[in-house]
Design a protein around this motif. Structure first.
Motif, short mmCIF file in Angstrom:
data_model
loop_
_atom_site.label_atom_id
_atom_site.label_comp_id
_atom_site.label_asym_id
_atom_site.label_seq_id
_atom_site.Cartn_x
_atom_site.Cartn_y
_atom_site.Cartn_z
N PRO A 1 17.38 -3.51 -29.28
CA PRO A 1 16.21 -2.72 -29.63
C PRO A 1 16.40 -1.30 -29.12
O PRO A 1 17.21 -1.07 -28.24
N GLY A 2 15.67 -0.40 -29.70
CA GLY A 2 15.70 0.96 -29.18
C GLY A 2 16.30 1.93 -30.17
O GLY A 2 16.92 1.54 -31.14
N PRO A 3 16.11 3.20 -29.89
CA PRO A 3 16.63 4.25 -30.76
C PRO A 3 18.15 4.14 -30.83
O PRO A 3 18.78 3.82 -29.81
N ASN A 4 18.75 4.39 -31.99
CA ASN A 4 20.19 4.23 -32.06
C ASN A 4 20.96 5.32 -31.34
O ASN A 4 22.18 5.27 -31.24
N VAL A 5 20.22 6.27 -30.76
CA VAL A 5 20.87 7.29 -29.93
C VAL A 5 21.51 6.63 -28.70
O VAL A 5 22.37 7.19 -28.05
N LEU A 6 21.08 5.40 -28.42
CA LEU A 6 21.62 4.72 -27.23
C LEU A 6 23.11 4.45 -27.33
O LEU A 6 23.76 4.16 -26.33
#
Lengths: 180, 91
Positions: free
Chosen positions: B55-60
């Motif tokens: 989960p989370g923004p794909n900037v990760l």
């Protein structure tokens, strides 16, 4: 629709935390659900407009949205709190997953899952490119620009840091001449 | 040294990432795999897949690359530097 912006930094933080925590498969739908439907911080139209602005700006779209909305409600501290709330849990998830995956990289099933997800992600990117490109098919100048960028980046492997500014320059020039 | 290099390069990428992270993904790959050799092509695909699946923004994905390059400090530097310049503009 009656909207009520977050009353405190804690509420802001918890809202963004709950967006980040649940955002499997993309943050945007969850951001909409939390901010528009559950907490009613913003109207649907306002949400769409804010996201539109953030897509136009450089940087991660939802990250920018957290900065913009945080600023609107609480200034600088709002921006920082919203951004940290959004990133905190996914950051931990992602590193945790990565550590687990590195340890189990000999596991064939897990490897297959990661390969599959990678392929799906790549497919999504291609899909987005096709969707965006469809609107430009009737414009030869745009197609030429797309082909040139693709050749430079994907084939010749020229740095994007060169290609983007030059491409932008050409696009502005072409638009002024009415080619786009 | 590579931590500073990583931070500066990601900060630059941040400024050209119009339309979101996907637009700079090829450049990220070119730099960390082809130019610097910090990650193997397989590492990069792995980071990309984990970044998409979690989960989370794909900037990760930036933090995963940072992690591979320089451990936990790398993860923080990479994520911070790819978000900060864009955040300043948004603000």
């Amino acid at each position: 629709m009656q909207v009520s912006p977050p009353r405190s930094l804690t509420e802001l933080f918890l809202g963004f935390l709950s967006i980040g925590a649940r955002s499997f498969g993309g943050v945007m739908p969850w951001a909409h659900r939390v901010m528009v439907e559950e907490r009613r911080w913003v109207t649907p139209a306002d949400f769409t407009e804010t996201i539109g602005l953030c897509q136009f700006l450089p940087g991660p779209n939802v990250g920018n949205a957290s900065i913009v909305l945080g600023k609107r409600w609480f200034g600088l501290s709002g921006s920082i709190v919203a951004f940290l709330g959004l990133m905190a849990l996914p950051f931990i998830w992602v590193l945790g997953l990565f550590i687990v995956y590195s340890d189990l990289s000999s596991n064939a099933a897990l490897k297959a899952v990661v390969t599959g997800v990678g392929a799906a992600g790549a497919g999504l990117f291609i899909g987005t490119a096709v969707k965006l490109g469809r609107a430009l098919v009737k414009k030869p100048a745009a197609l030429a620009l797309i082909a040139a960028c693709f050749a430079l980046v994907a084939v010749a492997r020229v740095s994007l840091l060169m290609v983007v500014p030059i491409g932008l320059g050409i696009a502005v020039f072409a638009a002024r001449r009415g080619w786009l | 040294v590579s931590l500073v290099e990583l931070g500066l390069y990601f900060a630059l990428l941040s400024l050209v990432s119009v339309g979101g992270l996907p637009s700079v993904m090829p450049e990220m790959q070119r730099f960390v795999v082809d130019v610097k050799g910090w990650l193997t092509p397989a590492d990069f695909i792995q980071a990309f897949a984990v970044g998409q699946a979690a989960p989370g923004p794909n900037v990760l994905i930036a933090s995963l690359i940072g992690w591979k390059v320089a451990g936990l400090p790398g993860a923080f530097v990479a994520l911070g530097s790819i978000c900060f310049p864009a955040a300043v503009i948004a603000w």
